[in-house]
Design a protein around this motif. Structure first.
Motif, PDB file in Angstrom:
ATOM      1  N   MET A   1     107.555  -3.864 105.737  1.00 22.90           N
ATOM      2  CA  MET A   1     108.293  -3.220 107.140  1.00 22.90           C
ATOM      3  C   MET A   1     107.262  -3.991 108.130  1.00 22.90           C
ATOM      4  SD  MET A   1     107.959   0.849 108.073  1.00 22.90           S
ATOM      5  CE  MET A   1     108.435   1.531 109.620  1.00 22.90           C
ATOM      6  N   ALA A   2     108.082  -4.254 109.160  1.00 19.68           N
ATOM      7  CA  ALA A   2     107.502  -4.859 110.438  1.00 19.68           C
ATOM      8  C   ALA A   2     106.734  -3.904 111.135  1.00 19.68           C
ATOM      9  CB  ALA A   2     108.696  -5.497 111.237  1.00 19.68           C
ATOM     10  N   VAL A   3     105.573  -4.536 111.656  1.00 13.78           N
ATOM     11  CA  VAL A   3     104.924  -3.468 112.706  1.00 13.78           C
ATOM     12  C   VAL A   3     105.113  -3.630 113.950  1.00 13.78           C
ATOM     13  CG1 VAL A   3     102.409  -3.000 113.418  1.00 13.78           C
ATOM     14  CG2 VAL A   3     102.887  -3.792 111.201  1.00 13.78           C
ATOM     15  N   LYS A   4     105.533  -2.571 114.708  1.00 17.54           N
ATOM     16  CA  LYS A   4     106.116  -2.689 116.115  1.00 17.54           C
ATOM     17  C   LYS A   4     105.020  -3.271 116.799  1.00 17.54           C
ATOM     18  CE  LYS A   4     108.448  -0.032 119.683  1.00 17.54           C
ATOM     19  NZ  LYS A   4     109.008   1.095 120.075  1.00 17.54           N
ATOM     20  N   SER A   5     105.265  -4.078 117.577  1.00 21.56           N
ATOM     21  CA  SER A   5     104.240  -4.561 118.682  1.00 21.56           C
ATOM     22  C   SER A   5     104.040  -3.600 119.817  1.00 21.56           C
ATOM     23  CB  SER A   5     104.532  -5.921 119.093  1.00 21.56           C
ATOM     24  OG  SER A   5     105.708  -5.751 120.081  1.00 21.56           O
ATOM     25  N   GLU A   6     102.542  -3.600 120.536  1.00 18.73           N
ATOM     26  CA  GLU A   6     102.267  -2.720 121.350  1.00 18.73           C
ATOM     27  C   GLU A   6     102.993  -3.254 122.714  1.00 18.73           C
ATOM     28  OE1 GLU A   6     100.373   0.019 121.594  1.00 18.73           O
ATOM     29  OE2 GLU A   6     100.364  -0.058 119.109  1.00 18.73           O
ATOM     30  N   PRO A   7     103.317  -2.311 123.648  1.00 18.02           N
ATOM     31  CA  PRO A   7     103.847  -2.611 124.961  1.00 18.02           C
ATOM     32  C   PRO A   7     102.831  -3.647 125.653  1.00 18.02           C
ATOM     33  CG  PRO A   7     104.208  -0.282 124.466  1.00 18.02           C
ATOM     34  CD  PRO A   7     103.125  -0.969 123.465  1.00 18.02           C
ATOM     35  N   THR A   8     103.407  -4.477 126.297  1.00 12.28           N
ATOM     36  CA  THR A   8     102.482  -5.624 127.134  1.00 12.28           C
ATOM     37  C   THR A   8     101.924  -4.696 128.302  1.00 12.28           C
ATOM     38  OG1 THR A   8     104.171  -7.312 127.094  1.00 12.28           O
ATOM     39  CG2 THR A   8     102.571  -7.391 128.886  1.00 12.28           C
ATOM     40  N   ARG A   9     100.520  -4.745 128.573  1.00 14.06           N
ATOM     41  CA  ARG A   9      99.726  -3.894 129.587  1.00 14.06           C
ATOM     42  C   ARG A   9      99.627  -4.809 130.831  1.00 14.06           C
ATOM     43  NH1 ARG A   9      94.442  -4.031 126.157  1.00 14.06           N
ATOM     44  NH2 ARG A   9      94.943  -6.023 126.037  1.00 14.06           N
ATOM     45  N   ILE A  10     100.269  -4.314 131.886  1.00 13.08           N
ATOM     46  CA  ILE A  10     100.370  -4.904 133.102  1.00 13.08           C
ATOM     47  C   ILE A  10      99.484  -4.086 133.856  1.00 13.08           C
ATOM     48  CG2 ILE A  10     101.819  -5.432 135.059  1.00 13.08           C
ATOM     49  CD1 ILE A  10     104.357  -5.590 133.392  1.00 13.08           C
ATOM     50  N   LEU A  11      98.577  -4.891 134.549  1.00 10.61           N
ATOM     51  CA  LEU A  11      97.660  -4.013 135.548  1.00 10.61           C
ATOM     52  C   LEU A  11      97.639  -4.889 136.716  1.00 10.61           C
ATOM     53  CD1 LEU A  11      95.108  -2.203 135.849  1.00 10.61           C
ATOM     54  CD2 LEU A  11      93.731  -4.274 135.340  1.00 10.61           C
ATOM     55  N   ILE A  12      98.022  -3.700 137.798  1.00  8.68           N
ATOM     56  CA  ILE A  12      98.436  -4.015 139.352  1.00  8.68           C
ATOM     57  C   ILE A  12      97.193  -3.556 140.032  1.00  8.68           C
ATOM     58  CG2 ILE A  12      99.869  -3.777 141.370  1.00  8.68           C
ATOM     59  CD1 ILE A  12     102.067  -3.222 139.616  1.00  8.68           C
ATOM     60  N   LEU A  13      96.516  -4.399 140.826  1.00 14.78           N
ATOM     61  CA  LEU A  13      95.246  -4.213 141.642  1.00 14.78           C
ATOM     62  C   LEU A  13      95.654  -3.939 143.238  1.00 14.78           C
ATOM     63  CD1 LEU A  13      92.616  -6.673 140.045  1.00 14.78           C
ATOM     64  CD2 LEU A  13      93.490  -4.226 139.069  1.00 14.78           C
ATOM     65  N   GLY A  14      95.736  -2.958 143.597  1.00 18.67           N
ATOM     66  CA  GLY A  14      96.064  -2.588 145.102  1.00 18.67           C
ATOM     67  C   GLY A  14      97.357  -1.833 144.828  1.00 18.67           C
ATOM     68  N   GLY A  15      97.405  -0.647 145.991  1.00 20.27           N
ATOM     69  CA  GLY A  15      98.639  -0.041 145.941  1.00 20.27           C
ATOM     70  C   GLY A  15      99.164  -0.178 147.519  1.00 20.27           C
ATOM     71  N   GLY A  16      99.081  -1.249 148.172  1.00 17.85           N
ATOM     72  CA  GLY A  16      99.781  -1.518 149.458  1.00 17.85           C
ATOM     73  C   GLY A  16     101.078  -1.984 149.315  1.00 17.85           C
ATOM     74  N   TYR A  17     101.738  -2.805 150.037  1.00 15.26           N
ATOM     75  CA  TYR A  17     102.836  -3.370 150.257  1.00 15.26           C
ATOM     76  C   TYR A  17     103.298  -3.912 148.741  1.00 15.26           C
ATOM     77  CZ  TYR A  17     102.750  -3.054 155.257  1.00 15.26           C
ATOM     78  OH  TYR A  17     102.493  -3.009 156.660  1.00 15.26           O
TER      79      TYR A  17
END
Length: 440
Positions: A1-17
């Motif tokens: 049984m194939a193991v489901k890969s983890e979601p890609t972790r996207i990290l955004i630094l800054g909450g401006g424009y």
């Protein structure tokens, strides 16, 4: 049984424009479990900086120029913390939470959107006496501070102290400085009608600019026209003049001019957030991240960047200047962020990111109520039409329908009723009365 890969972790630094618009684009396009998105910023909101002068002058409710991150980024995780270090070699970012604890965040894809900070010069007294206008807190403080100075001046019997209180100094002749100066001067002139012993001519506004012109973002003739309009309003404009000292509120200029001022507003430039220069990512001589036209950091395809912190090639000008980069303004930041979100999606799904291209549409500036200047679409616009153009452009650019409507209502109400010029002086020292009661 194939193991489901983890979601890609996207990290955004800054909450401006850039941070906000990138996160909005990602949460709209990402499939379920395709990626997780975390946004890190010291403030729980995005600030639309072009509206700060109007918020300071009372034309707009301050809360309406900020966008609550948690409210609009419902599919993202928002972390209120300050980024202190980036270690891309280990794919970690160090942050400091409001309570002082330190933690490390891991990522697969990094978006650096830390923006800019005020560029302070080594001028004696600047750090102690000056204040910028880059945050909503600074805008609120300036409004209350300026109006409090009118209250204090109306009550003092000392003519020298009164003159000092009624002298307001703005350093920097770019858009931020000119708009703040014009809006606040407009407010103080209007407020004079409520003071029996303060006339508009008693209030002194001073603009200091080291360059030979103001508003370098527009053509020179419009800059000259703007300076003339400010001088007609009684504002003193010092061009080709540098500030030498602000110690104890005593202003000394390079041409020998000296005067006392209780208010020093510093808008003389910005610089990229210094965190990126201390990281292991490549930066240029101005401390900005070196970026490709696809908005990826040079040599690091899993790191993306845009806005004030990034040196993004300006493809609309590279034929005439191969080293041209996009100017640090909201127009480019918003468009770059939207393009960046699409490129990240393309990359996640095995596609090829596309180049960012945008030809600058021009610039608009408000000069107080019913006054403005614009250099846009090859048109020179002055006065009331420019003011209308300024408002129309920025309300269109303001994120979220909710905030657009609130700002339009603010403008409607301010047109129907008189401007509010009351000082909430206690906001600058809210515990003063409580402390006095404790001693009694």
């Amino acid at each position: 049984m194939a193991v489901k890969s983890e979601p890609t972790r996207i990290l955004i630094l800054g909450g401006g424009y850039v941070g906000l618009y990138t996160a909005l684009g990602l949460q709209k396009r990402l499939r379920a479990n395709e990626a997780s998105v975390t946004v890190v910023d010291p403030q729980p909101h995005m600030t639309y900086q072009p509206f700060l002068p109007e918020a300071a002058a009372g034309s707009i409710e301050p809360r309406h120029v900020v966008v609550p991150l948690r409210r609009v980024l419902r599919r993202c995780h928002v972390l209120t913390a300050r980024v202190t270090a980036i270690e891309h070699a280990n794919k970690t970012v160090t942050v400091e939470a409001p309570d002082g604890h330190i933690e490390q965040l891991n990522y697969d894809v990094l978006v650096v959107a830390l923006g800019s900070v005020a560029r302070l010069l080594p001028i004696p007294g600047l750090a102690e006496q000056g204040i910028a206008i880059k945050t909503i807190g600074e805008a609120i403080y300036l409004r209350n501070h300026v109006l409090s100075k009118l209250d204090e001046a109306a009550s003092t019997l000392d003519p020298e102290l009164r003159r000092r209180m009624l002298t307001f100094t703005v350093v920097g002749g770019g858009f931020a400085g000119i708009e703040a100066l014009a809006e606040l001067e407009d407010m103080t002139r209007y407020a004079c009608r409520y003071y029996d012993n303060i006339k508009p001519e008693d209030i002194r506004w001073v603009l200091v600019e080291a360059a030979g012109r103001i508003l370098p973002e527009v053509r020179e003739t419009l800059g000259v026209w703007t300076a003339e309009q400010l001088e007609k309003r009684g504002i003193e404009v010092y061009l080709s003049t540098a500030a030498k000292s602000f110690e104890n509120g005593h202003v000394v200029l390079s041409d020998g001019t000296e005067f006392d001022s209780d208010t020093i507003i510093w808008t003389a430039g910005v610089k990229a957030n210094p965190v990126v220069a201390e990281s292991d990512l490549p930066t240029d001589k101005r401390g900005r991240l070196k970026a490709t036209a696809t908005l990826q950091v040079v040599g690091h395809p899993d790191v993306w960047t845009a806005g004030d912190v990034a040196a993004v090639p300006d493809l609309s000008r590279t034929e005439e200047d191969p080293t041209a980069t996009c100017p640090p303004n909201a127009q480019h930041a918003v468009r770059q962020a939207r393009h960046l979100a699409k490129n990240i999606i393309r990359s996640l799904r095995g596609g090829t990111p596309t180049d960012y291209y945008h030809k600058n549409l021009g610039a608009v500036a408000g000069l107080g109520l019913h006054k403005g200047v614009a250099d846009a679409l090859n048109l020179k616009i002055k006065g009331y039409p420019a003011w209308l153009f300024h408002r129309a452009y920025h309300v269109k650019a303001m994120p979220t329908f909710n905030r657009k409507v609130r700002i339009l209502l603010d403008w409607l109400l301010s047109g129907l009723f008189r401007r509010e010029t009351v000082s909430l002086g206690q906001i600058n020292n809210p515990k003063e009365e409580f402390a006095r009661a404790a001693k009694s």
